[in-house]
Design a protein around this motif. Sequence first.
Motif, mmCIF file in Angstrom:
data_model
loop_
_atom_site.group_PDB
_atom_site.id
_atom_site.type_symbol
_atom_site.label_atom_id
_atom_site.label_comp_id
_atom_site.label_asym_id
_atom_site.label_seq_id
_atom_site.Cartn_x
_atom_site.Cartn_y
_atom_site.Cartn_z
ATOM 1 N N LEU A 169 0.921 -1.198 -0.043
ATOM 2 C CA LEU A 169 -0.014 0.076 -0.095
ATOM 3 C C LEU A 169 0.868 1.351 0.136
ATOM 4 O O LEU A 169 1.894 1.305 0.746
ATOM 5 C CB LEU A 169 -0.857 0.057 1.369
ATOM 6 C CG LEU A 169 -1.901 -1.009 1.255
ATOM 7 C CD1 LEU A 169 -2.375 -1.263 2.817
ATOM 8 C CD2 LEU A 169 -3.251 -0.587 0.384
ATOM 9 N N ASP A 170 0.507 2.489 -0.738
ATOM 10 C CA ASP A 170 1.022 3.686 -0.573
ATOM 11 C C ASP A 170 1.229 3.926 1.118
ATOM 12 O O ASP A 170 -0.148 4.092 1.448
ATOM 13 C CB ASP A 170 0.406 4.592 -1.398
ATOM 14 C CG ASP A 170 0.529 4.450 -3.129
ATOM 15 O OD1 ASP A 170 1.655 3.556 -3.351
ATOM 16 O OD2 ASP A 170 -0.105 4.835 -3.433
ATOM 17 N N ALA A 226 -4.680 -4.719 -12.961
ATOM 18 C CA ALA A 226 -3.102 -5.052 -13.357
ATOM 19 C C ALA A 226 -2.934 -6.395 -13.484
ATOM 20 O O ALA A 226 -2.187 -6.965 -14.407
ATOM 21 C CB ALA A 226 -2.159 -4.450 -12.338
ATOM 22 N N PHE A 227 -3.629 -7.263 -12.644
ATOM 23 C CA PHE A 227 -3.521 -8.604 -12.540
ATOM 24 C C PHE A 227 -4.791 -9.444 -12.683
ATOM 25 O O PHE A 227 -5.506 -9.877 -11.672
ATOM 26 C CB PHE A 227 -2.756 -9.346 -11.458
ATOM 27 C CG PHE A 227 -1.183 -8.836 -11.328
ATOM 28 C CD1 PHE A 227 -0.478 -9.399 -11.817
ATOM 29 C CD2 PHE A 227 -1.188 -7.516 -10.783
ATOM 30 C CE1 PHE A 227 1.135 -9.101 -11.906
ATOM 31 C CE2 PHE A 227 0.217 -7.044 -10.467
ATOM 32 C CZ PHE A 227 1.225 -7.867 -11.035
ATOM 33 N N PRO A 228 -5.631 -9.318 -13.786
ATOM 34 C CA PRO A 228 -6.969 -9.690 -13.765
ATOM 35 C C PRO A 228 -7.267 -11.043 -13.514
ATOM 36 O O PRO A 228 -8.405 -11.281 -12.734
ATOM 37 C CB PRO A 228 -7.448 -9.571 -15.293
ATOM 38 C CG PRO A 228 -6.125 -8.923 -16.008
ATOM 39 C CD PRO A 228 -4.842 -8.948 -15.123
ATOM 40 N N ASP A 229 -5.976 -12.051 -13.477
ATOM 41 C CA ASP A 229 -6.424 -13.336 -12.989
ATOM 42 C C ASP A 229 -5.929 -13.446 -11.635
ATOM 43 O O ASP A 229 -5.922 -14.765 -11.078
ATOM 44 C CB ASP A 229 -5.889 -14.243 -13.815
ATOM 45 C CG ASP A 229 -4.448 -14.231 -14.076
ATOM 46 O OD1 ASP A 229 -3.791 -13.059 -13.536
ATOM 47 O OD2 ASP A 229 -3.795 -15.091 -14.437
ATOM 48 N N MET A 230 -5.665 -12.446 -10.787
ATOM 49 C CA MET A 230 -5.347 -12.510 -9.414
ATOM 50 C C MET A 230 -6.022 -13.223 -8.340
ATOM 51 O O MET A 230 -7.219 -13.348 -8.509
ATOM 52 C CB MET A 230 -4.921 -11.044 -8.938
ATOM 53 C CG MET A 230 -4.441 -10.851 -7.586
ATOM 54 S SD MET A 230 -4.311 -9.316 -6.661
ATOM 55 C CE MET A 230 -5.971 -9.090 -6.319
ATOM 56 N N GLN A 231 -5.466 -14.329 -7.837
ATOM 57 C CA GLN A 231 -6.071 -14.932 -6.743
ATOM 58 C C GLN A 231 -5.238 -15.056 -5.300
ATOM 59 O O GLN A 231 -4.071 -15.122 -5.471
ATOM 60 C CB GLN A 231 -6.517 -16.394 -7.241
ATOM 61 C CG GLN A 231 -7.202 -16.628 -8.193
ATOM 62 C CD GLN A 231 -8.647 -16.275 -7.725
ATOM 63 O OE1 GLN A 231 -9.105 -16.752 -6.680
ATOM 64 N NE2 GLN A 231 -9.455 -15.350 -8.408
ATOM 65 N N GLY A 279 -1.944 -5.548 -17.007
ATOM 66 C CA GLY A 279 -2.120 -4.197 -16.946
ATOM 67 C C GLY A 279 -1.329 -3.295 -16.334
ATOM 68 O O GLY A 279 -0.327 -3.742 -15.867
ATOM 69 N N GLU A 280 -1.504 -1.967 -16.434
ATOM 70 C CA GLU A 280 -0.396 -1.142 -15.810
ATOM 71 C C GLU A 280 -0.507 -1.199 -14.375
ATOM 72 O O GLU A 280 -1.512 -1.474 -13.579
ATOM 73 C CB GLU A 280 -0.781 0.435 -16.054
ATOM 74 C CG GLU A 280 0.377 1.315 -15.650
ATOM 75 C CD GLU A 280 0.075 2.625 -16.174
ATOM 76 O OE1 GLU A 280 0.363 3.475 -15.134
ATOM 77 O OE2 GLU A 280 -0.002 2.834 -17.442
ATOM 78 N N PHE A 281 0.665 -1.498 -13.672
ATOM 79 C CA PHE A 281 0.796 -1.605 -12.263
ATOM 80 C C PHE A 281 1.700 -0.729 -11.770
ATOM 81 O O PHE A 281 3.102 -0.790 -11.980
ATOM 82 C CB PHE A 281 1.144 -2.893 -11.889
ATOM 83 C CG PHE A 281 1.396 -3.310 -10.409
ATOM 84 C CD1 PHE A 281 0.234 -3.112 -9.729
ATOM 85 C CD2 PHE A 281 2.736 -3.597 -9.945
ATOM 86 C CE1 PHE A 281 0.191 -3.480 -8.171
ATOM 87 C CE2 PHE A 281 2.658 -3.912 -8.514
ATOM 88 C CZ PHE A 281 1.516 -3.643 -7.727
ATOM 89 N N LYS A 282 1.164 0.343 -10.747
ATOM 90 C CA LYS A 282 2.107 1.388 -10.325
ATOM 91 C C LYS A 282 3.279 2.021 -11.325
ATOM 92 O O LYS A 282 4.299 2.296 -11.142
ATOM 93 C CB LYS A 282 2.924 0.777 -9.328
ATOM 94 C CG LYS A 282 2.156 0.187 -8.057
ATOM 95 C CD LYS A 282 2.915 -0.284 -6.710
ATOM 96 C CE LYS A 282 1.737 -0.820 -5.742
ATOM 97 N NZ LYS A 282 1.259 0.517 -4.888
ATOM 98 N N GLY A 283 2.678 2.393 -12.452
ATOM 99 C CA GLY A 283 3.318 2.947 -13.489
ATOM 100 C C GLY A 283 4.231 2.123 -14.511
ATOM 101 O O GLY A 283 4.759 2.463 -15.452
#
Length: 146
Positions: A29-30, A50-55, A80-84
């Motif tokens: 987390l920021d 960023a991770f559409p299949d995240m589990q 997908g884009e993740f933290k730039g």
Amino acid sequence: MRDFVAWENGNSSKVDVVSESIDVYNPGLDGGEVHDRESYAAYLQEGRSAFPDMQIALEGIVANRDIVMAEVRITGTHEGEFKGLPPTDRSVEIRGMGKFLITDGTVEECYLYYDTQEMATQLGMTFPEVFGQLPKLAWRKLKMIG
């Protein structure tokens, strides 16, 4: 705990097990923490974008009254884009531990512990692997400025 992880995985019907004022401490987390359900849900949504299949999977649980310790495994493919960082199409598998305070069936506090460098390593963002990502990063920066 299983309902909480189901909610983290996107099952909105399990929202009642998450306190509206949940305190979450997570190195991803920021600032390392959030203090409400809405902010934590936004963080999880960013991860799923960023991770559409995240589990998130529970690997083991130990409980003593209102304190639960859980071993977790997080997997996903960076699409997908993740933290730039533009998508790398690489898969990640992160293992960690969580400590949870549960009151009347609701998760009030969540402390997550994992190796923050592991994701960067698996995404190829550590030296010298990062050199392979430089063309993507440079192209993205050029598109942004002009």
